[in-house]
Design an enzyme around this catalytic site. Structure first.
Site, PDB file in Angstrom:
ATOM      1  N   THR A  31      23.476  -9.484 -16.887  1.00  0.00           N
ATOM      2  CA  THR A  31      23.641 -10.853 -17.362  1.00  0.00           C
ATOM      3  C   THR A  31      23.269 -10.937 -18.841  1.00  0.00           C
ATOM      4  OG1 THR A  31      23.064 -13.165 -16.871  1.00  0.00           O
ATOM      5  CG2 THR A  31      21.289 -11.555 -16.783  1.00  0.00           C
ATOM      6  N   GLY A  32      23.547 -12.090 -19.460  1.00  0.00           N
ATOM      7  CA  GLY A  32      23.089 -12.362 -20.818  1.00  0.00           C
ATOM      8  C   GLY A  32      23.581 -11.385 -21.852  1.00  0.00           C
ATOM      9  N   TYR A 182       3.965 -13.678 -23.926  1.00  0.00           N
ATOM     10  CA  TYR A 182       5.322 -13.291 -24.315  1.00  0.00           C
ATOM     11  C   TYR A 182       5.336 -12.756 -25.739  1.00  0.00           C
ATOM     12  CZ  TYR A 182      10.293 -13.585 -25.413  1.00  0.00           C
ATOM     13  OH  TYR A 182      11.577 -13.275 -25.800  1.00  0.00           O
TER      14      TYR A 182
END
Length: 310
Positions: A31-32, A182
């Site tokens: 994906t992406g 993150y």
């Protein structure tokens, strides 16, 4: 003449050179931006290995790739970066299938997740985004080293600028913030790239390490954002995001442009590096701290139990 020279600042997928005969491995390619990079590389003739966690979603990605290109050479490799056992199994399987690898794109990642841990007890974002890729790279790097022009491209983020590496709390056990964790994982991606490049140079290897970031790409990563951000996201999405197809361009340029060099970092050329065409960009001063890079490397070796051939 290279298209980069004739159309500066407008590098696109059309500039990706012929990839016939090359083997490209992309983590998180179902994906992406990983999928978009896989689509372009397959269209240019590469054998593309989609290294993904979910077989069903990977199967769907393979079907979409072959539907758009009947002669595409694409494979699925099961890889769960949250498990070192899976990383080792995937690396062993990849080594069995391919004696040589031209390109490894460390693309998969998670963002802004609530605190949880991997199968090995690592904080999920640091364990997935950095340690999983660190281990996988170390286990397959000897398949790249003999290949002239081979590359390791690791996908970071503009979020690395908020990141700090706290060696006293690498797993965020004392304090956890989803944005903080993150940022640390994306900073680690860059530090890994720079330290790997330095070691490759010392070894006199033909392989090089580069990094890229997609800017604000329209991918699934935002699904873990706090509820308020998710509710407001549709309002400001057109201002801060571009398509996954466009977001894949910095990765593709780092992976294929003949004029790139080891240790370079690519991102969009627009304001704040949020949108635009891929160009060489700078990273935070913190990311260039060689002492921290080396210590992070040593800590990562100890945590993963993986050794590198450089």
């Amino acid at each position: 003449m290279n298209a980069t020279a004739t159309r500066p600042g407008r590098w696109t997928a059309a500039d990706v050179p012929d990839q016939t005969g090359r083997v490209a491995v992309i983590t998180g390619a179902n994906t992406g931006i990983g999928f978009e990079a896989a689509k372009v590389l397959a269209a240019r003739g590469a054998t593309v290995v989609l290294a993904c966690r979910n077989p069903d979603r990977a199967g769907d990605a393979l079907a979409r790739l072959t539907a758009s290109n009947a002669v595409a050479r694409v494979e699925f490799l099961r890889l769960d970066l949250t498990s070192l056992a899976s990383v080792r199994e995937a690396a062993a399987e990849l080594r069995t299938r391919h004696s040589a690898i031209d390109l490894l794109i460390n693309n998969a990642g998670v963002m802004w997740t609530p605190r949880s841990t991997t199968a090995d007890g690592f904080e999920l974002q640091f364990g997935t985004n950095h340690l999983g890729h660190f281990a996988f790279t170390g286990l397959v790097l000897d398949r790249l080293l003999p290949v002239a022009g081979s590359r390791v491209v690791t996908v970071s983020s503009v979020g690395h600028r908020t990141g700090r590496i706290d060696f006293d709390d690498l797993q965020s056990e004392r304090r956890y913030g989803r944005h903080r964790a993150y940022g640390a994982s994306k900073l680690a991606n860059l530090m890994f790239t720079y330290e790997l490049q330095r070691r490759l140079e010392v070894a006199g290897a033909d392989t090089v390490a580069l990094a890229a970031h997609p800017g604000g790409a329209g991918t699934e990563l935002v699904r873990n954002a706090p509820s308020l951000i998710r509710r407001l996201y549709p309002l400001f999405e057109p201002l801060v995001t571009q398509s996954a197809e466009r977001g894949a361009l910095p990765t593709l340029r780092a992976a294929t442009d003949p004029v790139t060099r080891g240790g370079e970092y690519y991102g969009p050329d627009g304001i704040g590096e949020v949108k635009g065409f891929p160009k060489r960009v700078g990273s935070s001063a913190r990311s260039h701290d060689k002492l921290v890079q080396r210590r992070l490397w040593e800590e990562s070796l100890e945590l993963t139990g993986v050794t590198f051939p450089v």
